[in-house]
Scaffold this motif. Structure first.
Motif, PDB file in Angstrom:
ATOM      1  N   UNK A 184     -19.789 -14.894 -47.350  1.00 32.32           N
ATOM      2  CA  UNK A 184     -19.121 -13.382 -47.049  1.00 32.32           C
ATOM      3  C   UNK A 184     -17.585 -13.789 -46.565  1.00 32.32           C
ATOM      4  N   UNK A 185     -16.736 -14.336 -47.652  1.00 30.56           N
ATOM      5  CA  UNK A 185     -15.357 -14.434 -47.127  1.00 30.56           C
ATOM      6  C   UNK A 185     -14.526 -13.215 -46.543  1.00 30.56           C
ATOM      7  N   UNK A 186     -15.157 -11.959 -47.122  1.00 30.03           N
ATOM      8  CA  UNK A 186     -14.472 -10.743 -46.421  1.00 30.03           C
ATOM      9  C   UNK A 186     -14.681 -10.469 -44.876  1.00 30.03           C
ATOM     10  N   UNK A 187     -15.640 -11.365 -44.481  1.00 25.78           N
ATOM     11  CA  UNK A 187     -16.139 -11.036 -43.000  1.00 25.78           C
ATOM     12  C   UNK A 187     -14.907 -11.592 -42.306  1.00 25.78           C
ATOM     13  N   UNK A 188     -14.136 -12.557 -42.694  1.00 26.26           N
ATOM     14  CA  UNK A 188     -12.861 -13.317 -41.901  1.00 26.26           C
ATOM     15  C   UNK A 188     -11.686 -12.260 -41.761  1.00 26.26           C
ATOM     16  N   UNK A 189     -11.806 -11.049 -42.854  1.00 26.69           N
ATOM     17  CA  UNK A 189     -10.614 -10.342 -42.637  1.00 26.69           C
ATOM     18  C   UNK A 189     -10.896  -9.091 -42.088  1.00 26.69           C
ATOM     19  N   UNK A 190     -12.183  -8.619 -41.534  1.00 29.13           N
ATOM     20  CA  UNK A 190     -12.660  -7.268 -41.059  1.00 29.13           C
ATOM     21  C   UNK A 190     -12.323  -7.442 -39.492  1.00 29.13           C
ATOM     22  N   UNK A 191     -12.304  -6.267 -38.697  1.00 29.63           N
ATOM     23  CA  UNK A 191     -12.369  -6.371 -37.397  1.00 29.63           C
ATOM     24  C   UNK A 191     -13.238  -5.542 -36.360  1.00 29.63           C
TER      25      UNK A 191
END
Length: 162
Positions: free
Chosen positions: A41-48
């Motif tokens: 889940x690479x998008x995990x790294x760009x969410x806050x």
């Protein structure tokens, strides 16, 4: 059928049957089951919003032995690299990562999330401890990267008996 023809037929079969296998290719030994491909889940790294999502990503990357992806969860932390993660976790061929949910706490312009973690190799517990994630609040001078959740500390230690 008379006895002579029966004996001749059996003799012919005895000679031809082993030869019939010569044309067959040797069967390959059964392959060991392949490790399932992990979709990170690479998008995990760009969410806050959700530090547990980042921690789950980190655990999945470690379990997949994807050291570069695991290192990405540390952000720009200088003491960690794909090589240091490989050196530390690479000795566990069947690594799995488990953590208990925690809560977000505030600390001087940032948010902290510290979760208890258990690392297993197969079914055997090999490491226990905590992993902490941090993100900076939207304060003057903070960058968009500062405001993302990233792993900042780990106090994993070998499990008792290892």
């Amino acid at each position: 059928m008379n006895t002579r023809k029966t004996i001749a037929l059996f003799a012919a079969c005895a000679v031809l049957l082993p030869l019939s296998a010569c044309d067959r290719k040797a069967e390959a030994p059964a392959a060991s089951p392949a490790k399932p491909k992990v979709v990170l889940d690479h998008a995990a790294l760009s969410q806050v919003e959700d530090p547990a999502r980042v921690l789950a990503y980190y655990g999945a990357a470690l379990a997949a032995h994807d050291w570069e992806a695991a290192d990405a969860a540390w952000g720009s932390f200088p003491e960690t690299s794909p090589g240091t993660l490989r050196a530390y976790f690479g000795k566990y061929p069947a690594l799995s990562f488990h953590f208990d949910p925690s809560r977000i706490e505030g600390a001087a312009g940032s948010l902290i999330y510290i979760a208890p973690v258990v690392i297993r190799d197969g079914g055997r517990v090999v490491e226990t401890g905590r992993i902490g994630l941090r993100r900076v609040n939207e304060v003057p001078g903070s960058t968009p990267e500062d405001r993302l959740w990233h792993v900042e500390m780990s106090d994993l230690k070998p499990a008792v008996g290892n």
